[in-house]
Write a protein that holds these residues in place. Structure first.
Motif, PDB file in Angstrom:
ATOM      1  N   THR A   1      -6.340  -9.136   3.779  1.00  0.00           N
ATOM      2  CA  THR A   1      -6.585  -9.047   5.185  1.00  0.00           C
ATOM      3  C   THR A   1      -5.152  -9.631   5.864  1.00  0.00           C
ATOM      4  O   THR A   1      -5.019  -9.170   7.019  1.00  0.00           O
ATOM      5  CB  THR A   1      -7.730  -9.606   5.882  1.00  0.00           C
ATOM      6  OG1 THR A   1      -7.916 -11.008   5.302  1.00  0.00           O
ATOM      7  CG2 THR A   1      -9.113  -8.904   5.359  1.00  0.00           C
TER       8      THR A   1
ATOM      9  N   ASP B   1      -2.854  -6.928   6.202  1.00  0.00           N
ATOM     10  CA  ASP B   1      -3.115  -6.044   7.272  1.00  0.00           C
ATOM     11  C   ASP B   1      -2.904  -6.466   8.741  1.00  0.00           C
ATOM     12  O   ASP B   1      -2.400  -5.993   9.578  1.00  0.00           O
ATOM     13  CB  ASP B   1      -4.649  -5.605   7.411  1.00  0.00           C
ATOM     14  CG  ASP B   1      -5.066  -4.814   5.935  1.00  0.00           C
ATOM     15  OD1 ASP B   1      -4.340  -4.185   5.346  1.00  0.00           O
ATOM     16  OD2 ASP B   1      -6.304  -5.187   5.636  1.00  0.00           O
TER      17      ASP B   1
ATOM     18  N   SER C   1      -2.039   0.396   7.406  1.00  0.00           N
ATOM     19  CA  SER C   1      -1.735  -0.584   6.940  1.00  0.00           C
ATOM     20  C   SER C   1      -1.334  -0.500   5.375  1.00  0.00           C
ATOM     21  O   SER C   1      -0.535  -1.108   5.134  1.00  0.00           O
ATOM     22  CB  SER C   1      -2.606  -1.622   7.294  1.00  0.00           C
ATOM     23  OG  SER C   1      -3.869  -1.504   6.766  1.00  0.00           O
ATOM     24  N   LYS C   2      -2.223  -0.008   4.649  1.00  0.00           N
ATOM     25  CA  LYS C   2      -2.032  -0.196   3.066  1.00  0.00           C
ATOM     26  C   LYS C   2      -0.862   0.555   2.534  1.00  0.00           C
ATOM     27  O   LYS C   2      -0.172   0.058   1.834  1.00  0.00           O
ATOM     28  CB  LYS C   2      -3.328   0.612   2.764  1.00  0.00           C
ATOM     29  CG  LYS C   2      -3.371   0.539   0.975  1.00  0.00           C
ATOM     30  CD  LYS C   2      -3.697  -0.724   0.561  1.00  0.00           C
ATOM     31  CE  LYS C   2      -4.289  -0.812  -0.827  1.00  0.00           C
ATOM     32  NZ  LYS C   2      -4.702  -2.131  -1.456  1.00  0.00           N
TER      33      LYS C   2
END
Length: 184
Positions: A110, A113, A148-149
């Motif tokens: 996270t 992200d 984001s990934k």
């Protein structure tokens, strides 16, 4: 029965003609749209003049909504998350400098992200305030891909912690450059 077949055949013929005219109309509209998207002289890439004008108008509206406090928060967030990620990667570098460490610390976390989101906001501010279309396009390109990934994989996949730190240094340099552009 014979009249019924004739009626169905006539109705099918009418439907085919109608669909052909609809397709022809759609094709003509499509060609008209394509011709307006042709690149205008003096502009970079395949972006047309009308697209540039619309983007300039949108940038102008965004500028009016940005407050100095908002801009400061954008740059502070970006710097803060870059520094947090740098600290994690420095620890990982000392612990072995393996590629899998970057995957777990940045790409599959996270924290990664959040790093993506704050840098995306920063690059958008840079695109809004940039003076040339080349800079605008460059900063908008830094936000791609729009996941984001995928973005994290684009910049950090197969990197060692040391290589990832160099990438973060480049992002920090962009923070400084864009902050100067915005503060003009």
């Amino acid at each position: 029965m014979k009249n019924l077949r004739f009626f169905k055949m006539k109705r099918t013929d009418f439907a085919i003609r109608t669909n052909l005219f609809i397709c022809l109309g759609a094709f003509i509209v499509l060609i008209g749209c394509k011709s307006q998207d042709a690149p205008a002289e003096g502009l970079s890439g395949n972006v047309g003049d009308s697209t540039r004008k619309a983007q300039d108008r949108l940038d102008s509206l965004r500028k009016t909504h940005y407050l100095n406090n908002d801009l400061s928060i954008i740059f502070l967030d970006a710097t803060s998350w870059i520094m947090k990620t740098q600290m994690d990667l420095t620890r990982a570098e000392m612990a072995g400098n393996k590629k899998e460490m970057v995957d777990s610390l940045v790409i599959n976390s996270t924290k990664g992200d959040t790093l993506y989101l704050v840098l995306r906001r920063m690059y958008e501010a840079g695109a809004v305030y940039a003076e040339s279309y080349t800079e605008k396009d460059q900063y908008r390109a830094m936000r791609e891909p729009d996941s984001s990934k995928l973005w994290l994989q684009k910049y950090f996949k197969e990197s060692t912690p040391k290589e990832a730190l160099k990438t973060l240094d480049k992002f920090q340099n962009d923070v400084t450059v864009i902050n100067k552009i915005v503060r003009k």
